[in-house]
Design a protein around this motif. Structure first.
Motif, PDB file in Angstrom:
ATOM      1  N   ILE A   1      -6.937  22.168   9.954  1.00  0.00           N
ATOM      2  CA  ILE A   1      -8.122  21.704  10.318  1.00  0.00           C
ATOM      3  C   ILE A   1      -8.284  20.179  10.586  1.00  0.00           C
ATOM      4  CG2 ILE A   1     -10.469  21.356   9.529  1.00  0.00           C
ATOM      5  CD1 ILE A   1     -10.234  23.644   7.600  1.00  0.00           C
ATOM      6  N   ALA A   2      -8.347  19.602  11.800  1.00  0.00           N
ATOM      7  CA  ALA A   2      -8.198  18.331  12.280  1.00  0.00           C
ATOM      8  C   ALA A   2      -9.652  17.789  12.735  1.00  0.00           C
ATOM      9  CB  ALA A   2      -7.065  18.057  13.384  1.00  0.00           C
ATOM     10  N   MET A   3     -10.026  16.836  12.517  1.00  0.00           N
ATOM     11  CA  MET A   3     -11.311  16.135  12.940  1.00  0.00           C
ATOM     12  C   MET A   3     -11.153  14.626  13.180  1.00  0.00           C
ATOM     13  SD  MET A   3     -14.184  17.647  10.174  1.00  0.00           S
ATOM     14  CE  MET A   3     -13.093  17.141   8.837  1.00  0.00           C
ATOM     15  N   ASN A   4     -11.263  14.191  14.365  1.00  0.00           N
ATOM     16  CA  ASN A   4     -11.237  12.653  14.264  1.00  0.00           C
ATOM     17  C   ASN A   4     -12.404  12.214  15.327  1.00  0.00           C
ATOM     18  OD1 ASN A   4     -10.316  13.283  17.329  1.00  0.00           O
ATOM     19  ND2 ASN A   4      -8.560  13.766  16.540  1.00  0.00           N
ATOM     20  N   TYR A   5     -12.591  10.981  15.193  1.00  0.00           N
ATOM     21  CA  TYR A   5     -13.720  10.230  15.688  1.00  0.00           C
ATOM     22  C   TYR A   5     -13.236   8.859  16.310  1.00  0.00           C
ATOM     23  CZ  TYR A   5     -18.118   7.848  15.672  1.00  0.00           C
ATOM     24  OH  TYR A   5     -18.968   7.020  15.969  1.00  0.00           O
ATOM     25  N   VAL A   6     -13.495   8.629  17.414  1.00  0.00           N
ATOM     26  CA  VAL A   6     -13.179   7.268  18.131  1.00  0.00           C
ATOM     27  C   VAL A   6     -14.415   6.509  18.395  1.00  0.00           C
ATOM     28  CG1 VAL A   6     -12.107   6.110  19.992  1.00  0.00           C
ATOM     29  CG2 VAL A   6     -11.010   8.344  18.963  1.00  0.00           C
ATOM     30  N   GLN A   7     -14.513   5.321  18.357  1.00  0.00           N
ATOM     31  CA  GLN A   7     -15.714   4.357  18.312  1.00  0.00           C
ATOM     32  C   GLN A   7     -15.228   3.359  19.085  1.00  0.00           C
ATOM     33  OE1 GLN A   7     -19.170   4.957  16.877  1.00  0.00           O
ATOM     34  NE2 GLN A   7     -19.958   3.247  18.292  1.00  0.00           N
ATOM     35  N   LYS A   8     -15.885   3.229  20.625  1.00  0.00           N
ATOM     36  CA  LYS A   8     -15.652   2.203  21.199  1.00  0.00           C
ATOM     37  C   LYS A   8     -16.506   1.003  21.055  1.00  0.00           C
ATOM     38  CE  LYS A   8     -14.640   1.593  26.126  1.00  0.00           C
ATOM     39  NZ  LYS A   8     -15.051   1.991  27.540  1.00  0.00           N
ATOM     40  N   ILE A   9     -16.036   0.060  20.541  1.00  0.00           N
ATOM     41  CA  ILE A   9     -16.972  -1.033  20.262  1.00  0.00           C
ATOM     42  C   ILE A   9     -17.285  -1.882  21.121  1.00  0.00           C
ATOM     43  CG2 ILE A   9     -17.008  -3.065  18.500  1.00  0.00           C
ATOM     44  CD1 ILE A   9     -16.390  -1.000  16.802  1.00  0.00           C
ATOM     45  N   SER A  10     -16.265  -2.172  22.065  1.00  0.00           N
ATOM     46  CA  SER A  10     -16.524  -3.189  23.235  1.00  0.00           C
ATOM     47  C   SER A  10     -15.290  -2.362  24.337  1.00  0.00           C
ATOM     48  CB  SER A  10     -16.227  -4.436  23.063  1.00  0.00           C
ATOM     49  OG  SER A  10     -15.209  -4.723  23.055  1.00  0.00           O
ATOM     50  N   ASP A  11     -15.270  -3.051  25.454  1.00  0.00           N
ATOM     51  CA  ASP A  11     -14.211  -2.808  26.422  1.00  0.00           C
ATOM     52  C   ASP A  11     -12.717  -3.144  25.793  1.00  0.00           C
ATOM     53  OD1 ASP A  11     -15.889  -3.758  29.336  1.00  0.00           O
ATOM     54  OD2 ASP A  11     -15.751  -2.002  28.600  1.00  0.00           O
ATOM     55  N   LYS A  12     -12.873  -4.073  24.937  1.00  0.00           N
ATOM     56  CA  LYS A  12     -11.400  -4.359  24.504  1.00  0.00           C
ATOM     57  C   LYS A  12     -10.911  -3.752  23.197  1.00  0.00           C
ATOM     58  CE  LYS A  12     -11.707  -8.703  26.686  1.00  0.00           C
ATOM     59  NZ  LYS A  12     -11.390 -10.210  26.744  1.00  0.00           N
ATOM     60  N   VAL A  13     -11.974  -3.218  22.489  1.00  0.00           N
ATOM     61  CA  VAL A  13     -11.737  -2.749  21.009  1.00  0.00           C
ATOM     62  C   VAL A  13     -12.308  -1.418  20.739  1.00  0.00           C
ATOM     63  CG1 VAL A  13     -12.194  -3.216  18.683  1.00  0.00           C
ATOM     64  CG2 VAL A  13     -12.078  -5.115  20.494  1.00  0.00           C
ATOM     65  N   SER A  14     -11.387  -0.480  20.156  1.00  0.00           N
ATOM     66  CA  SER A  14     -11.891   0.794  19.859  1.00  0.00           C
ATOM     67  C   SER A  14     -11.084   0.958  18.477  1.00  0.00           C
ATOM     68  CB  SER A  14     -11.618   1.663  20.870  1.00  0.00           C
ATOM     69  OG  SER A  14     -10.378   2.026  21.147  1.00  0.00           O
ATOM     70  N   LEU A  15     -11.993   1.700  17.888  1.00  0.00           N
ATOM     71  CA  LEU A  15     -11.433   1.868  16.283  1.00  0.00           C
ATOM     72  C   LEU A  15     -11.479   3.575  16.112  1.00  0.00           C
ATOM     73  CD1 LEU A  15     -13.593  -0.371  14.028  1.00  0.00           C
ATOM     74  CD2 LEU A  15     -11.191  -0.760  14.950  1.00  0.00           C
ATOM     75  N   ALA A  16     -10.356   4.109  15.352  1.00  0.00           N
ATOM     76  CA  ALA A  16     -10.393   5.554  15.504  1.00  0.00           C
ATOM     77  C   ALA A  16     -10.157   6.027  14.071  1.00  0.00           C
ATOM     78  CB  ALA A  16      -9.143   6.055  16.423  1.00  0.00           C
ATOM     79  N   THR A  17     -10.726   7.101  13.704  1.00  0.00           N
ATOM     80  CA  THR A  17     -10.174   7.681  12.251  1.00  0.00           C
ATOM     81  C   THR A  17     -10.064   9.157  12.661  1.00  0.00           C
ATOM     82  OG1 THR A  17     -11.069   7.831  10.149  1.00  0.00           O
ATOM     83  CG2 THR A  17     -12.746   7.897  11.817  1.00  0.00           C
ATOM     84  N   ASP A  18      -9.084   9.578  11.434  1.00  0.00           N
ATOM     85  CA  ASP A  18      -8.512  11.125  11.904  1.00  0.00           C
ATOM     86  C   ASP A  18      -8.337  11.535  10.432  1.00  0.00           C
ATOM     87  OD1 ASP A  18      -5.486  12.408  11.893  1.00  0.00           O
ATOM     88  OD2 ASP A  18      -6.668  13.011  13.336  1.00  0.00           O
ATOM     89  N   PHE A  19      -8.599  13.023  10.224  1.00  0.00           N
ATOM     90  CA  PHE A  19      -8.677  13.837   9.040  1.00  0.00           C
ATOM     91  C   PHE A  19      -7.909  14.968   9.419  1.00  0.00           C
ATOM     92  CE2 PHE A  19      -9.670  15.036   4.714  1.00  0.00           C
ATOM     93  CZ  PHE A  19      -9.940  16.158   4.676  1.00  0.00           C
ATOM     94  N   ALA A  20      -6.799  15.233   8.914  1.00  0.00           N
ATOM     95  CA  ALA A  20      -5.914  16.419   8.996  1.00  0.00           C
ATOM     96  C   ALA A  20      -5.891  17.291   7.684  1.00  0.00           C
ATOM     97  CB  ALA A  20      -4.854  16.184   9.756  1.00  0.00           C
ATOM     98  N   TYR A  21      -6.278  18.603   7.564  1.00  0.00           N
ATOM     99  CA  TYR A  21      -6.140  19.415   6.371  1.00  0.00           C
ATOM    100  C   TYR A  21      -5.517  20.715   6.785  1.00  0.00           C
ATOM    101  CZ  TYR A  21      -7.628  22.199   2.290  1.00  0.00           C
ATOM    102  OH  TYR A  21      -7.593  22.864   1.290  1.00  0.00           O
ATOM    103  N   ASN A  22      -4.422  20.893   6.143  1.00  0.00           N
ATOM    104  CA  ASN A  22      -3.869  22.517   6.126  1.00  0.00           C
ATOM    105  C   ASN A  22      -4.227  23.122   5.013  1.00  0.00           C
ATOM    106  OD1 ASN A  22      -1.936  24.472   6.419  1.00  0.00           O
ATOM    107  ND2 ASN A  22      -0.605  23.285   7.533  1.00  0.00           N
ATOM    108  N   TYR A  23      -5.001  24.273   5.204  1.00  0.00           N
ATOM    109  CA  TYR A  23      -5.239  24.805   3.920  1.00  0.00           C
ATOM    110  C   TYR A  23      -4.198  26.098   3.542  1.00  0.00           C
ATOM    111  CZ  TYR A  23      -7.072  28.264   7.480  1.00  0.00           C
ATOM    112  OH  TYR A  23      -7.316  29.317   8.617  1.00  0.00           O
TER     113      TYR A  23
END
Lengths: 74, 309
Positions: free
Chosen positions: B221-243
């Motif tokens: 199960i994998a979920m990720n989220y990316v937020q583009k703060i501006s043209d130059k910066v983006s932050l990402a986070t990811d969660f992966a779980y194997n049941y």
């Protein structure tokens, strides 16, 4: 009587299985062998020929680069 | 004064049309390919950190045709019996590559000194159907892989059929449901370890953020989220779980695209912190610095490299 009649064809089947000859290979096995052989040859051909293929395709694209440009390190 | 008024007027009407826009369900955009569902997250979180020296020289002979020479020297990891220790063997190799890029045909080949060939082909058979082939051929028997993909791009969906060696068959399908949400699924059957699997994926994207989720019957199960703060910066986070194997990994990363350089880094819940810097020293000359610190296994990898052309 019934048992002897039914034993005969079974014996024939066993005999032909016990000594397989090239005549008895089914079409499916022939197809598998032929496809294995062709895949092996295709793998060798790709292994040796893929990079030369790219180079030939590239040298014939326009504008045609010279052989000197291919070989020189600059 | 007069020329100040028209721009204000148009800005107001633009704002209004955006709010009142009704979704035209018969004219949805084509979704992202299924295997690139999480491509923004991969750019930040799965940067290719390397260890040792890397030197890439690429020479273009033509607009479409180029050759590349790469030298890599450094320790490569060998899978070891116990998960705590890592065995590294120092290796050095040279790789010759040839690339041909055409709007309709792309050929990439890389040949290493030990005889391994890495080949990629992408051909547009029609303007909707694309054939992609990918192969790693080695001299050792039974160690070569090849995969063929047939991609069909519809108006608001994409379908793909995959055929691989050792009897691997897979199919994926992704459909745009609203202009921002696309849902997809995949099915695969592997002949050698007689396994079959099914998976589902969803992607929601706006101008500022992308969120994806994937579930598969192989247990991930994998979920990720990316937020583009501006043209130059983006932050990402990811969660992966194997049941099935009860493995959990969460990571947070960043991607700074600046004028002369690009820095990407991430930190992991496994205690791994890594960063990759690509700096443009001058036209066509790029300098790479990579670092990966695994505090749990006490494995520290540093690499530097230069890319020319």
């Amino acid at each position: 009587m019934d048992s002897t009649l039914s034993l005969k064809p079974r014996g024939k089947g066993k005999g032909s299985k016990g000594a397989p000859s090239s005549n008895d290979k089914s079409k499916y096995q022939l197809l598998k062998e032929w496809s294995n052989w062709s895949l092996k040859k295709a793998k060798v051909a790709t292994h040796y020929g893929f990079i030369p293929l790219i180079i030939i395709v590239g040298m014939n694209s326009d504008p045609n680069p010279h052989l000197f440009q291919l070989l020189s390190p600059v | 004064m007069a020329d100040l008024l028209p721009p204000l007027g148009t800005a107001q009407t633009d704002g209004k049309t955006k709010v009142d826009e009704k979704v035209d369900y018969s004219n949805l955009p084509c979704p992202v390919p299924y295997e690139e569902l999480h491509r923004e997250a991969i750019m930040s979180l799965k940067a290719d950190n390397f260890e040792g020296l890397r030197f890439d020289f690429s020479k273009g002979l033509n607009q479409k045709f180029s050759l590349s020479h790469s030298v890599m020297m450094g320790p490569t990891e060998v899978p070891s019996q116990s998960p705590d220790t890592t065995i590294k063997i120092p290796t050095a190799h040279y790789e010759f590559g040839a690339n041909y890029f055409d709007p309709k045909l792309m050929l990439i080949g890389r040949l290493m000194t030990d005889g391994r060939l890495n080949a990629r082909v992408k051909a547009d058979l029609t303007d909707r159907l694309v054939l992609k082939a990918n192969g790693q051929l080695t001299n050792e028997p039974h160690m070569s892989h090849a995969m063929f993909n047939f991609d069909y791009m519809g108006s608001d969906y994409r379908a793909q059929l995959q055929l691989g060696n050792s009897a691997l068959i897979g199919a994926t399908y992704i459909q745009s449901v609203t202009p921002r949400l696309s849902l997809g699924g995949e099915v695969f059957w592997a002949g050698v370890p007689r396994k079959s699997g099914i998976g589902y994926a969803a992607r929601y994207d706006t101008d500022k953020m992308v969120a994806t989720a994937q579930v598969a019957s192989t247990g991930t199960i994998a979920m990720n989220y990316v937020q583009k703060i501006s043209d130059k910066v983006s932050l990402a986070t990811d969660f992966a779980y194997n049941y099935l194997s009860r493995d959990v990994v969460a990571s947070v990363g960043y991607d700074y695209i600046l004028r002369q350089s690009r820095v990407r880094g991430k930190i992991d819940s496994n205690g791994v912190a890594s960063a990759l810097l690509e700096e443009r020293l001058s036209m066509g000359l790029n300098f790479l610095l990579s670092a990966e610190l695994d505090h749990k296994k006490k494995d520290y990898k540093f690499g530097f490299g230069l890319t020319v052309g």
